[in-house]
Design a protein around this motif. Structure first.
Motif, mmCIF file in Angstrom:
data_model
loop_
_atom_site.group_PDB
_atom_site.id
_atom_site.type_symbol
_atom_site.label_atom_id
_atom_site.label_comp_id
_atom_site.label_asym_id
_atom_site.label_seq_id
_atom_site.Cartn_x
_atom_site.Cartn_y
_atom_site.Cartn_z
ATOM 1 N N HIS A 6 -8.314 -0.479 8.087
ATOM 2 C CA HIS A 6 -7.178 -1.393 8.263
ATOM 3 C C HIS A 6 -5.924 -0.778 7.660
ATOM 4 O O HIS A 6 -6.000 0.235 6.958
ATOM 5 N N GLU A 53 -4.050 -6.053 7.312
ATOM 6 C CA GLU A 53 -4.191 -6.896 6.124
ATOM 7 C C GLU A 53 -2.808 -7.160 5.549
ATOM 8 O O GLU A 53 -2.062 -6.218 5.291
ATOM 9 N N HIS A 77 -0.670 0.361 2.091
ATOM 10 C CA HIS A 77 -1.757 1.345 2.041
ATOM 11 C C HIS A 77 -2.430 1.499 3.405
ATOM 12 O O HIS A 77 -2.282 0.655 4.280
ATOM 13 N N ALA A 79 -6.294 2.130 4.809
ATOM 14 C CA ALA A 79 -7.685 2.084 4.359
ATOM 15 C C ALA A 79 -8.574 2.795 5.361
ATOM 16 O O ALA A 79 -8.455 2.592 6.568
ATOM 17 N N GLU A 127 -6.827 3.808 0.576
ATOM 18 C CA GLU A 127 -7.963 3.005 0.143
ATOM 19 C C GLU A 127 -9.216 3.514 0.872
ATOM 20 O O GLU A 127 -9.150 3.807 2.061
HETATM 21 ZN ZN ZN Z 1 -6.785 -2.942 2.011
#
Ligand code: ZN
Length: 133
Positions: A6, A53, A77, A79, A127
Motif C-alpha cells: 500500500h 492508507e 510511506h 509499504a 515500510e
Molecule cells: Zn502503512
C-alpha cells in the motif's frame, strides 16, 4: 519483496480526507483502524488491486503530527509486502540500511511491520509488512 502492499498518505483530518478520497476513487474506504502503538488513526481504500492508507495523528506526540508539521500533508510511506519479515530485516541490515524497529510491530490490517529510516533510502520512508498468518 514482491509488490507494493500500500501507499500511506498523511492527512490532517481523516474525516474530511475520507470524503475527498471517496470522491476521487468513486468508492468509500473499506475500513477504519486505530493503531495505538503507532499513534495513528487509519483508513483503507481499495483501488483495483492497490491499497491506499490514510494516516491521521491520534495525538500531538504521534509521528504523523511531527511529519505534518515538517512536511505537510502528502505521501508518507510506501509499504512493500514481504514473505518473511525477519529474514528481510536481516538481509537489509546486511546491506547497511537502517531499520527503525528491528523487532517488527503489529501494524494496521493484520500485519507485522517495520520501517526503514529514510536517511538510507533516498528520503523515502519504507515500510515492510508481512501478513500475520
Ligand atoms: Zn502503512
Amino acid at each position: 519483496m514482491h509488490k507494493i502492499e500500500h501507499i500511506g498518505i498523511a492527512v490532517k483530518s481523516l474525516e474530511s480526507s475520507n470524503d475527498l478520497f471517496a470522491k476521487l476513487f468513486g468508492e468509500s474506504h473499506y475500513k477504519l483502524e486505530k493503531v495505538a502503538s503507532e499513534g495513528v488513526n487509519t483508513s483503507f481504500f481499495q483501488v483495483g488491486p492497490n491499497k491506499i492508507e490514510l494516516l491521521e495523528a491520534s495525538g500531538p506526540d504521534s509521528p504523523i503530527a511531527k511529519f505534518l508539521e515538517k512536511r505537510g500533508e502528502g505521501i508518507h510511506h510506501i509499504a512493500f509486502d514481504v514473505e518473511d519479515i525477519h529474514a528481510e530485516i536481516a538481509r537489509l541490515k546486511e546491506e547497511e540500511f537502517i531499520i527503525i524497529n528491528e523487532t517488527p510491530r503489529k501494524g494496521a490490517d493484520n500485519k507485522l511491520v517495520c520501517f526503514l529510516h529514510p536517511k538510507t533510502t533516498n528520503g523515502v520512508l519504507i515500510e515492510l509488512c508481512q501478513e500475520i498468518r
